[in-house]
Design an enzyme around this catalytic site. Structure first.
Site: not given
Ligand code: GLA
Length: 664
Positions: A158, A311
């Protein structure tokens, strides 16, 4: 390697839908790892993402390497038949780096340092950070490049940092020199004649740091462009390293959903696999649409091919004010929705819910309740169903969309400036409203960049493009001239690419296209205020427009200052909507325009809240409602999930899903 020879998601999935998640075993004793493999097998997990936040463990002191634990894990996964998406750990540098090299820490616009103790505390422009990041990436690629468990590379995590520090300042200046060539050109583009901002030396040019009052909007816009590019350089440096070691292994980095920070069109071109993190709020009545929008964007960035949910949450997240769990069935519904809209991988953050740290109240696939908890039981069911669907679904495409929604990060960035007329008319909210209208009408849409080839679409929708290049305007005009139908919402075509207002307040070619003789004034509306239009109410915005003589149809404002002036204009196949109609009105308007353009919904006559998508010759039906519904599905089908035969109608329970194949 030429792009056509780069590996794809299919090289990682190998004919199956991927199911799994971020696995952070370094948080657990090794006994738990074996227990994890047992549960993973039980749930049909075939993919885990390792190493996302492992830098301090892999490199406990500068230059030292500690790979033994990861060696054991890679072997363990392989023995369990589970593929590994291996991350470079570069989103969270170890504390020693900040202590020894404070210049690797980013600074905010006030000059305050972002210290270690959380994550993502790296300066994208720090040469030292980049050197350490390249070194650990090199060693990971060399060590695991030929490991049989390796399926994909996941670069960083991210990407989202901004940096106003000294190295970023120098890098910003280089970026600007590259863009403008001369200071004169920069002064001209930024309009520095205003407020005595003229620059006489490149060293006077800064990132937009804390200032007394509103900052130069083009400087801010360029800083956003620069930040996206600076982060892209970090990504490319690591991608090139892993690609050199393993040309056959696809590379991704996970985007955040509807995230302003990165120009995803540019980034996606540099990825073998486009992956996304998607977290609709379980309490949001439009959570289903919110997911669909993200799926449509991601599929479009993947040029229509399969993509990856990197995710999602099996239950609650922990970063909203109040974090709600997913009611029974919602995780399954949203997982299958992603598959319906083109995902070949359904993964979660994270496998096992943490017991310590900032995310211990964020769900995992194995929640604190353990294997008998409802969350894991539902995960198991989803794993089983994805395995069932794999053969027919993996590597197939969503039926080609006939409608494109246009989106451009430059327009989004510029529209958010301090000196705008309304902070209520928020760009993502406007995009959501237009997407929702089409989603509710069961019309599959793609997203496209305004300079993309649009000729395959029967209808092009511009929710809002405040800033447009000449090329984009030319593209839209040519599209309509070639027979396409175009609908544009308010605040479109106002500024050029330097954020200079076009003469007349809207580009003259667009005014001619839509039949606008004069755009006298913009009339933004207060929160909750409604503009009366004949037959409906407008929200957020209204405009004082004088129509040209050749406008064919007009829906006028009623009463108030704009009484009798056009709210909606039509000239041939070009429509302009100068306000945001209430949702049901926008839907009806778009359905009518789409029908005239020859666009048909995926399935007619669906009950409200039921989504229909066709992928790979299969019909996915998804009930987003909490009540059961009867769905008309003319013909004879087989539901691949239950094996049941379905003729003409079928029942879908609360959050119910069916995947129908036409009966032979
Ligand atoms: C992001 C991050 C993860 C985690 C999630 C929690 O997507 O990439 O490491 O922190 O948020 O929702």
């Amino acid at each position: 390697m030429p792009e056509s020879q780069r590996p794809t998601l299919a090289d990682a999935t190998r004919g199956r839908l991927l199911f799994g998640g971020d696995y952070n075993p370094e948080q657990w004793p090794e006994e738990t790892w074996h227990e994890d493999v047992r549960l993973m097998k039980e749930a049909g997990i075939n993919s885990v993402t390792l190493g996302v936040f492992s830098w301090a463990k892999l490199e406990p002191r500068p230059g030292e390497r500690n790979f033994g634990w990861l060696d054991r894990l890679m072997d363990l996964m392989h023995a369990g038949g589970i593929g590994v998406v291996l991350a470079t750990p570069t989103s969270s540098p170890p504390p020693w780096m900040g202590r020894l090299h404070p210049e690797t820490l980013p600074r905010d616009e006030d000059g305050r340092t972002e210290w270690w103790g959380s994550r993502q505390h790296f300066s994208h422009s720090s040469a030292t950070y980049r050197r350490y990041a390249a070194a650990i990436t090199e060693d990971l690629a060399a060590r695991y490049g030929s490991h049989p468990a390796l399926r994909m590379w996941h670069i960083n995590n991210e990407y989202c940092t901004y940096d106003w520090g000294d190295e970023a300042e120098a890098a910003f200046r280089r970026w600007l020199q590259n863009r403008y060539g001369t200071l004169d050109a920069l002064n001209e583009a930024w309009g520095t004649a205003f407020w005595s901002q003229g620059y006489g030396d490149w060293y006077e040019v800064l990132p937009p740091r804390r200032a007394h009052y509103m900052k130069n909007p083009t400087q801010v816009l360029d800083f956003k462009r620069f930040t996206s590019d600076a982060l892209l350089e970090c990504y490319l440096a690591e991608r090139d390293i892993v690609a050199r070691h393993t040309p056959h292994i696809p590379v991704t980095t996970n985007f955040m959903a509807v995230w302003q920070g990165l120009d995803a069109w540019t980034w996606a071109e540099q990825e073998d696999v486009v992956s996304i993190d998607v977290y609709p709020d379980p309490r949001d009545p439009f959570g289903g649409q919110s997911g669909a929008l993200v799926h449509d964007m991601t599929r479009s960035q993947a040029r229509g091919g399969p993509w990856m949910v990197m995710e999602q949450a099996a239950g609650p997240v922990n970063w909203r004010g109040v974090n709600h769990p997913k009611p029974a069935g919602l995780n399954r519904l949203w997982s299958l929705q992603a598959v319906a809209r083109g995902a070949d991988a359904v993964c979660y953050f994270q496998w096992r819910q943490s017991r310590q740290g900032s995310e211990k109240f964020h769900s995992g696939m194995v929640s604190h309740a353990g294997e008998h908890g409802r969350t894991f039981q539902e995960v198991k069911r989803i794993g089983g169903e994805l395995a069932q669907l794999s053969e027919k679904v993996a590597d197939s495409r969503v039926e080609a969309a006939e409608v494109a929604l246009l989106l451009d990060w430059n327009a989004w960035w510029a529209s958010q400036q301090d000196g705008r007329l309304s902070s209520e008319a928020d760009h993502p909210q406007v995009v959501r409203a237009w997407h929702r209208a089409l989603w509710e009408a069961n019309t599959t849409v793609d997203f496209a960049h305004p300079e993309h080839d649009l000729s395959a679409y029967k209808l092009v929708v511009v929710p809002q493009l405040y800033l447009m290049t000449d090329a984009a305007i030319g593209n839209l005009v040519a599209y309509v001239n070639a027979g396409g139908t175009l609908v544009a919402g308010f605040q479109t075509g106002i500024a050029d690419e330097d954020d200079r207002v076009r003469p007349g307040g809207m580009d003259v070619r667009l005014r001619e296209l839509f039949g606008i003789r004069v755009l006298h004034e913009w009339w933004p509306l207060d929160a909750g205020e409604k503009a009366d239009v004949e037959g409906f109410h407008g929200t957020l915005w209204s405009e004082e427009i004088e129509a040209a003589d050749d406008v064919e149809a007009v829906i006028p404002y009623k009463g108030g200052e704009l009484d009798g002036l056009p709210a909606v204009l039509r000239k041939g196949r070009a429509w302009y909507v100068s306000t945001l109609p209430e949702p049901h009105v926008l839907r009806t308007l778009l359905v009518d325009i789409a029908a005239e353009a020859g666009v048909r919904p995926t399935l007619a006559g669906l009950p409200a809240g039921v989504e229909a998508v066709r992928r790979g010759g299969l019909l996915f039906l998804l009930n987003h409602g909490r009540d059961g519904v009867t769905v008309p599905v003319p013909g004879r089908h087989r539901d691949l999930l239950t094996g049941a035969d379905v003729t003409d109608t079928m029942e879908l329970g609360r959050y119910g899903v069916a995947v129908l194949e036409l009966a032979p």
